[in-house]
Design an enzyme around this catalytic site. Structure first.
Site, PDB file in Angstrom:
ATOM      1  N   HIS A  61       0.866  -1.182   0.000  1.00 47.69           N
ATOM      2  CA  HIS A  61       0.000   0.000   0.000  1.00 47.69           C
ATOM      3  C   HIS A  61       0.902   1.230   0.000  1.00 47.69           C
ATOM      4  O   HIS A  61       2.134   1.113  -0.044  1.00 47.69           O
ATOM      5  CB  HIS A  61      -0.965  -0.006   1.192  1.00 47.69           C
ATOM      6  CG  HIS A  61      -0.309   0.025   2.530  1.00 47.69           C
ATOM      7  ND1 HIS A  61       0.571  -0.948   2.958  1.00 47.69           N
ATOM      8  CD2 HIS A  61      -0.386   0.923   3.555  1.00 47.69           C
ATOM      9  CE1 HIS A  61       0.983  -0.665   4.178  1.00 47.69           C
ATOM     10  NE2 HIS A  61       0.431   0.458   4.553  1.00 47.69           N
ATOM     11  N   HIS A  63       1.203   3.901   2.265  1.00 43.24           N
ATOM     12  CA  HIS A  63       1.632   4.642   3.440  1.00 43.24           C
ATOM     13  C   HIS A  63       3.138   4.843   3.367  1.00 43.24           C
ATOM     14  O   HIS A  63       3.871   4.010   2.840  1.00 43.24           O
ATOM     15  CB  HIS A  63       1.238   3.897   4.714  1.00 43.24           C
ATOM     16  CG  HIS A  63      -0.198   4.092   5.091  1.00 43.24           C
ATOM     17  ND1 HIS A  63      -0.870   3.264   5.953  1.00 43.24           N
ATOM     18  CD2 HIS A  63      -1.100   5.047   4.722  1.00 43.24           C
ATOM     19  CE1 HIS A  63      -2.118   3.690   6.101  1.00 43.24           C
ATOM     20  NE2 HIS A  63      -2.277   4.764   5.358  1.00 43.24           N
ATOM     21  N   ASP A  65       5.690   4.602   5.281  1.00 43.57           N
ATOM     22  CA  ASP A  65       6.687   3.650   5.788  1.00 43.57           C
ATOM     23  C   ASP A  65       6.858   2.444   4.878  1.00 43.57           C
ATOM     24  O   ASP A  65       7.704   1.592   5.143  1.00 43.57           O
ATOM     25  CB  ASP A  65       6.347   3.206   7.217  1.00 43.57           C
ATOM     26  CG  ASP A  65       4.963   2.604   7.368  1.00 43.57           C
ATOM     27  OD1 ASP A  65       4.097   2.891   6.529  1.00 43.57           O
ATOM     28  OD2 ASP A  65       4.743   1.842   8.338  1.00 43.57           O
ATOM     29  N   HIS A  66       6.090   2.392   3.776  1.00 42.70           N
ATOM     30  CA  HIS A  66       6.211   1.284   2.832  1.00 42.70           C
ATOM     31  C   HIS A  66       6.707   1.723   1.449  1.00 42.70           C
ATOM     32  O   HIS A  66       7.022   0.865   0.624  1.00 42.70           O
ATOM     33  CB  HIS A  66       4.864   0.566   2.683  1.00 42.70           C
ATOM     34  CG  HIS A  66       4.451  -0.151   3.924  1.00 42.70           C
ATOM     35  ND1 HIS A  66       4.572  -1.513   4.076  1.00 42.70           N
ATOM     36  CD2 HIS A  66       3.944   0.317   5.094  1.00 42.70           C
ATOM     37  CE1 HIS A  66       4.142  -1.868   5.285  1.00 42.70           C
ATOM     38  NE2 HIS A  66       3.766  -0.764   5.919  1.00 42.70           N
ATOM     39  N   HIS A 138      -6.985  -3.263   5.840  1.00 42.18           N
ATOM     40  CA  HIS A 138      -6.277  -2.148   6.465  1.00 42.18           C
ATOM     41  C   HIS A 138      -7.118  -0.883   6.310  1.00 42.18           C
ATOM     42  O   HIS A 138      -8.202  -0.916   5.717  1.00 42.18           O
ATOM     43  CB  HIS A 138      -4.897  -1.998   5.818  1.00 42.18           C
ATOM     44  CG  HIS A 138      -3.974  -1.069   6.558  1.00 42.18           C
ATOM     45  ND1 HIS A 138      -3.920  -0.989   7.914  1.00 42.18           N
ATOM     46  CD2 HIS A 138      -3.054  -0.159   6.093  1.00 42.18           C
ATOM     47  CE1 HIS A 138      -3.015  -0.099   8.277  1.00 42.18           C
ATOM     48  NE2 HIS A 138      -2.481   0.420   7.179  1.00 42.18           N
ATOM     49  N   ASP A 206       0.233  -4.810   7.888  1.00 44.86           N
ATOM     50  CA  ASP A 206      -0.822  -3.787   7.898  1.00 44.86           C
ATOM     51  C   ASP A 206      -2.192  -4.359   7.575  1.00 44.86           C
ATOM     52  O   ASP A 206      -2.787  -4.054   6.546  1.00 44.86           O
ATOM     53  CB  ASP A 206      -0.476  -2.662   6.918  1.00 44.86           C
ATOM     54  CG  ASP A 206       0.745  -1.883   7.351  1.00 44.86           C
ATOM     55  OD1 ASP A 206       0.599  -0.710   7.711  1.00 44.86           O
ATOM     56  OD2 ASP A 206       1.848  -2.463   7.336  1.00 44.86           O
ATOM     57  N   HIS A 265       7.233  -5.876  11.239  1.00 44.16           N
ATOM     58  CA  HIS A 265       6.447  -4.645  11.260  1.00 44.16           C
ATOM     59  C   HIS A 265       6.016  -4.290  12.689  1.00 44.16           C
ATOM     60  O   HIS A 265       4.849  -4.115  12.982  1.00 44.16           O
ATOM     61  CB  HIS A 265       5.229  -4.782  10.340  1.00 44.16           C
ATOM     62  CG  HIS A 265       4.655  -3.444   9.920  1.00 44.16           C
ATOM     63  ND1 HIS A 265       3.612  -2.859  10.585  1.00 44.16           N
ATOM     64  CD2 HIS A 265       4.991  -2.601   8.917  1.00 44.16           C
ATOM     65  CE1 HIS A 265       3.326  -1.699  10.001  1.00 44.16           C
ATOM     66  NE2 HIS A 265       4.153  -1.528   8.988  1.00 44.16           N
TER      67      HIS A 265
END
Length: 303
Positions: A61, A63, A65-66, A138, A206, A265
């Site tokens: 996805h 976000h 942090d990814h 998520h 997530d 994670h």
């Protein structure tokens, strides 16, 4: 042989002792990266691997942090004089998101190709393996991935001879080709035995627990799931933020009947994930609280 390395195990923000979650898989000369948060390049260097041979980057996805490590990764590839195309796979909005990030990496000496996921489950066929994306639960559109390496049956010399299949066609039939010669059509199943067990790795971060995760994890040699929280009092927070506790991940592993589970994670507040393993292993004994750089080499069965 399939190399699997969990480059980073952090969620939300990188820490001095924990990079953001990313996974590298290497098979038959191909390298696949899943997620590319801030610090992924450094994690890759610490592992001793180069970013230049990466063939595919998959995103769960969008976000930060990814995906926030992508512009730097692209620039590093370009500075290494990469010329081969790079394939990106991710949820809808992939092209728009990456083009926005490329404001700081506008000129690259290689082509970027995009394949957006448009279904709840979608398979991307590659040379020698498959990548299957599956929708999870998520706060935004998010997918887990399975990498599947199929393995054909053994070559049956006696069957090939009994059917009078020309010897010069044997090797090509073993590679899966359908051939025609002298008015006869020859197919791989004419010379191969039943399919043998291949290799499979399933990865999901997530998400709240979902049936799609359990179903897609079945028959995996390795399951990698988020263990955002280990503290028993964090279940409500996990539900609120659409994340998963270690205990929920362990129940998924038990339901999928996998041989091993790696947790990843982690929340920045989770300083020592291994402290909670005793209770987690009461649910699923072969659970590992993975640290950055954890690597395994998966091999085909001898049979």
């Amino acid at each position: 042989m399939l190399d699997v390395s969990l480059l980073g195990t952090g969620g939300m923000m990188p820490l001095p002792y924990r990079w953001l979650t990313s996974l590298m898989l290497r098979y038959n000369g191909k390298s696949i990266l899943i997620d590319c948060g801030e610090g992924t390049q450094i994690a890759l260097r610490e592992k001793g691997w180069s970013p230049n041979p990466i063939d595919i980057i998959c995103f769960t996805h969008y976000h930060a942090d990814h995906i926030s490590g992508l512009p730097g990764m692209l620039l590093t590839m370009g500075n290494a004089e990469r010329r081969e195309p790079l394939l990106l796979i991710g949820p809808k909005g992939l092209t728009k998101t990456v083009n926005a990030l490329r404001t700081i990496a506008p000129e690259l000496p290689f082509e970027i190709r995009y394949q957006e996921i448009t279904q709840d489950e979608q398979v991307f066929e590659q040379e020698g393996f498959r990548l299957k994306a599956f929708r999870v639960n998520h706060s935004v559109c998010c997918y887990g991935y399975s990498m599947i390496v199929d393995r054909t049956g053994r070559f049956d010399r006696e069957r090939a001879q009994a059917q009078q299949i020309p010897m010069k066609l044997w090797s090509r039939l073993q590679k899966g080709e359908v051939l025609e010669q002298d008015g006869m059509v020859y197919t791989p199943d004419m010379v191969l035995g039943p399919p043998r067990k291949g290799l499979k790795v399933t990865y999901c971060t997530d998400s709240r627990p979902a049936e799609a995760i359990t179903e897609n994890a079945k028959e995996s040699d390795l399951l990698i799931l988020e263990g955002m929280y280990g503290e028993p009092d964090k279940l409500a927070k996990a539900r609120e933020n659409r994340h998963m506790t270690m205990y929920e991940a362990a129940r998924i592993a038990r339901g999928a009947d996998v041989p091993q589970l790696w947790l990843t994670h982690y929340s920045p507040s989770l300083m020592r994930p291994e402290e909670y393993l005793e209770d987690v292993r009461k649910i699923f004994p072969n659970t590992i609280a993975a640290r950055d750089g954890r690597t395994i080499e998966l091999n085909f069965d001898e049979e």
